[in-house]
Design a protein around this motif. Structure first.
Motif, PDB file in Angstrom:
ATOM      1  N   THR A  13       0.849  -1.185   0.000  1.00  0.00           N
ATOM      2  CA  THR A  13       0.000   0.000   0.000  1.00  0.00           C
ATOM      3  C   THR A  13       0.886   1.236   0.000  1.00  0.00           C
ATOM      4  O   THR A  13       1.775   1.364   0.849  1.00  0.00           O
ATOM      5  CB  THR A  13      -0.903   0.018   1.248  1.00  0.00           C
ATOM      6  N   ALA A  14       0.666   2.113  -0.947  1.00  0.00           N
ATOM      7  CA  ALA A  14       1.436   3.355  -1.015  1.00  0.00           C
ATOM      8  C   ALA A  14       1.109   4.228   0.189  1.00  0.00           C
ATOM      9  O   ALA A  14      -0.001   4.190   0.723  1.00  0.00           O
ATOM     10  CB  ALA A  14       1.116   4.097  -2.311  1.00  0.00           C
ATOM     11  N   GLY A  15       2.087   5.013   0.616  1.00  0.00           N
ATOM     12  CA  GLY A  15       1.900   5.919   1.741  1.00  0.00           C
ATOM     13  C   GLY A  15       3.182   6.028   2.543  1.00  0.00           C
ATOM     14  O   GLY A  15       4.247   5.604   2.112  1.00  0.00           O
ATOM     15  N   THR A  16       3.055   6.596   3.715  1.00  0.00           N
ATOM     16  CA  THR A  16       4.201   6.734   4.606  1.00  0.00           C
ATOM     17  C   THR A  16       4.090   5.687   5.704  1.00  0.00           C
ATOM     18  O   THR A  16       3.083   5.607   6.406  1.00  0.00           O
ATOM     19  CB  THR A  16       4.242   8.139   5.232  1.00  0.00           C
ATOM     20  N   TRP A  17       5.124   4.879   5.825  1.00  0.00           N
ATOM     21  CA  TRP A  17       5.192   3.818   6.827  1.00  0.00           C
ATOM     22  C   TRP A  17       6.190   4.244   7.891  1.00  0.00           C
ATOM     23  O   TRP A  17       7.296   4.677   7.577  1.00  0.00           O
ATOM     24  CB  TRP A  17       5.656   2.520   6.187  1.00  0.00           C
ATOM     25  N   VAL A  18       5.806   4.100   9.161  1.00  0.00           N
ATOM     26  CA  VAL A  18       6.675   4.491  10.269  1.00  0.00           C
ATOM     27  C   VAL A  18       6.983   3.258  11.107  1.00  0.00           C
ATOM     28  O   VAL A  18       6.115   2.425  11.373  1.00  0.00           O
ATOM     29  CB  VAL A  18       6.018   5.596  11.126  1.00  0.00           C
ATOM     30  N   LEU A  19       8.205   3.174  11.539  1.00  0.00           N
ATOM     31  CA  LEU A  19       8.703   2.042  12.303  1.00  0.00           C
ATOM     32  C   LEU A  19       7.923   1.798  13.586  1.00  0.00           C
ATOM     33  O   LEU A  19       7.597   2.738  14.315  1.00  0.00           O
ATOM     34  CB  LEU A  19      10.173   2.307  12.658  1.00  0.00           C
ATOM     35  N   ASP A  20       7.664   0.542  13.870  1.00  0.00           N
ATOM     36  CA  ASP A  20       7.153   0.105  15.163  1.00  0.00           C
ATOM     37  C   ASP A  20       8.380  -0.385  15.938  1.00  0.00           C
ATOM     38  O   ASP A  20       8.824  -1.530  15.766  1.00  0.00           O
ATOM     39  CB  ASP A  20       6.126  -1.009  14.963  1.00  0.00           C
ATOM     40  N   ALA A  21       8.957   0.483  16.765  1.00  0.00           N
ATOM     41  CA  ALA A  21      10.217   0.188  17.459  1.00  0.00           C
ATOM     42  C   ALA A  21      10.098  -1.009  18.407  1.00  0.00           C
ATOM     43  O   ALA A  21      11.078  -1.719  18.637  1.00  0.00           O
ATOM     44  CB  ALA A  21      10.703   1.418  18.218  1.00  0.00           C
ATOM     45  N   ALA A  22       8.912  -1.251  18.947  1.00  0.00           N
ATOM     46  CA  ALA A  22       8.730  -2.373  19.863  1.00  0.00           C
ATOM     47  C   ALA A  22       8.841  -3.722  19.153  1.00  0.00           C
ATOM     48  O   ALA A  22       9.057  -4.750  19.801  1.00  0.00           O
ATOM     49  CB  ALA A  22       7.371  -2.272  20.557  1.00  0.00           C
ATOM     50  N   LEU A 181      12.307  -5.713  10.836  1.00  0.00           N
ATOM     51  CA  LEU A 181      11.526  -4.484  10.878  1.00  0.00           C
ATOM     52  C   LEU A 181      10.022  -4.730  10.793  1.00  0.00           C
ATOM     53  O   LEU A 181       9.574  -5.618  10.056  1.00  0.00           O
ATOM     54  CB  LEU A 181      11.937  -3.580   9.712  1.00  0.00           C
ATOM     55  N   GLU A 182       9.287  -3.932  11.539  1.00  0.00           N
ATOM     56  CA  GLU A 182       7.839  -3.892  11.411  1.00  0.00           C
ATOM     57  C   GLU A 182       7.442  -2.426  11.411  1.00  0.00           C
ATOM     58  O   GLU A 182       7.954  -1.643  12.213  1.00  0.00           O
ATOM     59  CB  GLU A 182       7.158  -4.628  12.564  1.00  0.00           C
ATOM     60  N   GLY A 183       6.571  -2.058  10.499  1.00  0.00           N
ATOM     61  CA  GLY A 183       6.130  -0.677  10.407  1.00  0.00           C
ATOM     62  C   GLY A 183       4.634  -0.583  10.241  1.00  0.00           C
ATOM     63  O   GLY A 183       3.967  -1.547   9.877  1.00  0.00           O
ATOM     64  N   ALA A 184       4.117   0.603  10.531  1.00  0.00           N
ATOM     65  CA  ALA A 184       2.682   0.856  10.417  1.00  0.00           C
ATOM     66  C   ALA A 184       2.433   1.945   9.386  1.00  0.00           C
ATOM     67  O   ALA A 184       3.143   2.953   9.344  1.00  0.00           O
ATOM     68  CB  ALA A 184       2.102   1.274  11.769  1.00  0.00           C
ATOM     69  N   LEU A 185       1.400   1.746   8.578  1.00  0.00           N
ATOM     70  CA  LEU A 185       0.990   2.743   7.602  1.00  0.00           C
ATOM     71  C   LEU A 185       0.350   3.909   8.341  1.00  0.00           C
ATOM     72  O   LEU A 185      -0.539   3.711   9.174  1.00  0.00           O
ATOM     73  CB  LEU A 185       0.003   2.131   6.615  1.00  0.00           C
ATOM     74  N   GLN A 186       0.812   5.100   8.074  1.00  0.00           N
ATOM     75  CA  GLN A 186       0.274   6.291   8.731  1.00  0.00           C
ATOM     76  C   GLN A 186      -1.036   6.698   8.086  1.00  0.00           C
ATOM     77  O   GLN A 186      -1.165   6.712   6.866  1.00  0.00           O
ATOM     78  CB  GLN A 186       1.272   7.448   8.640  1.00  0.00           C
ATOM     79  N   GLU A 187      -1.985   7.036   8.941  1.00  0.00           N
ATOM     80  CA  GLU A 187      -3.287   7.509   8.463  1.00  0.00           C
ATOM     81  C   GLU A 187      -3.135   8.933   7.968  1.00  0.00           C
ATOM     82  O   GLU A 187      -2.377   9.713   8.530  1.00  0.00           O
ATOM     83  CB  GLU A 187      -4.312   7.471   9.588  1.00  0.00           C
ATOM     84  N   ASP A 188      -3.890   9.299   6.953  1.00  0.00           N
ATOM     85  CA  ASP A 188      -3.844  10.668   6.421  1.00  0.00           C
ATOM     86  C   ASP A 188      -4.480  11.649   7.369  1.00  0.00           C
ATOM     87  O   ASP A 188      -5.281  11.425   8.163  1.00  0.00           O
ATOM     88  CB  ASP A 188      -4.540  10.756   5.069  1.00  0.00           C
TER      89      ASP A 188
END
Length: 188
Positions: A13-22, A181-188
């Motif tokens: 999915t296109a967008g900005t993904w931010v790291l899930d540091a945990a 790595l695990e990241g989450a897609l940021q909501e708009d």
């Protein structure tokens, strides 16, 4: 050079993904006394993946907390944090910025600039998508990946070593770095 053809990655999915540091870590391994491997890890401070429609045009920026170094031995960790190795007082982070994404023989390669101890060198990570899915607890859309590379630590100013009586050296030059790595897609 970045391949600009479009490819299909199921779940991408296109967008900005931010790291899930945990749920993310940086692991490394290096030869000790030329007979065994020592393993350690760092905590990931931050990472952002800018993912356009075409995965081959993605960009990533990441920062690792060098002070979080952990090899499961306090004395060794203190030595590795010292000026002999990472010099974490002067260089508290390790940085990576991608310069391109390629697909070769069905494998993703992420090229970029790695900075350790203020020295920046080009590296290439073998990148494997773990998959995508909705987190049932937090309702966020998540992605997982593993990336691996091998560097020569001396290229980054990590040159301390000791000669062994039997020949050879205490610490090997090649260091394998593995990112989980695990990241989450940021909501708009």
């Amino acid at each position: 050079m970045t391949d600009t053809s479009t490819i299909d990655v199921p779940g991408y999915t296109a967008g900005t993904w931010v790291l899930d540091a945990a749920h993310s870590e940086v692991h490394f391994s290096v030869r000790h006394m030329m007979i065994a491997k020592v393993r350690g890890k760092f905590g990931v401070k931050s990472a952002t993946l800018h993912a356009p429609e075409n995965p081959l045009e993605a960009r990533v920026e990441a920062s690792v907390d060098a002070t979080s170094l952990d090899t499961n031995d306090e004395n060794r960790d203190a030595h590795l944090r010292s000026a002999d190795f990472f010099d974490v007082e002067q260089y508290p982070t390790i940085e990576f910025r991608s310069t391109g994404v390629r697909l070769e023989a069905g494998e993703f390669l992420v090229d970029g600039d790695l900075t350790i101890r203020g020295i920046t060198k080009p590296v290439t990570f073998d990148f494997e998508f773990g998959g995508f899915g909705k987190d049932p607890i937090y309702s966020s859309y998540k992605a997982g990946a593993t990336a691996t590379t091998v560097i020569n630590r001396e290229d980054f100013g990590l040159t301390w070593n000791a000669a062994l009586e039997t020949g050879g050296v205490l610490v090997g030059k090649d260091v394998t770095i593995t990112l989980e790595l695990e990241g989450a897609l940021q909501e708009d």
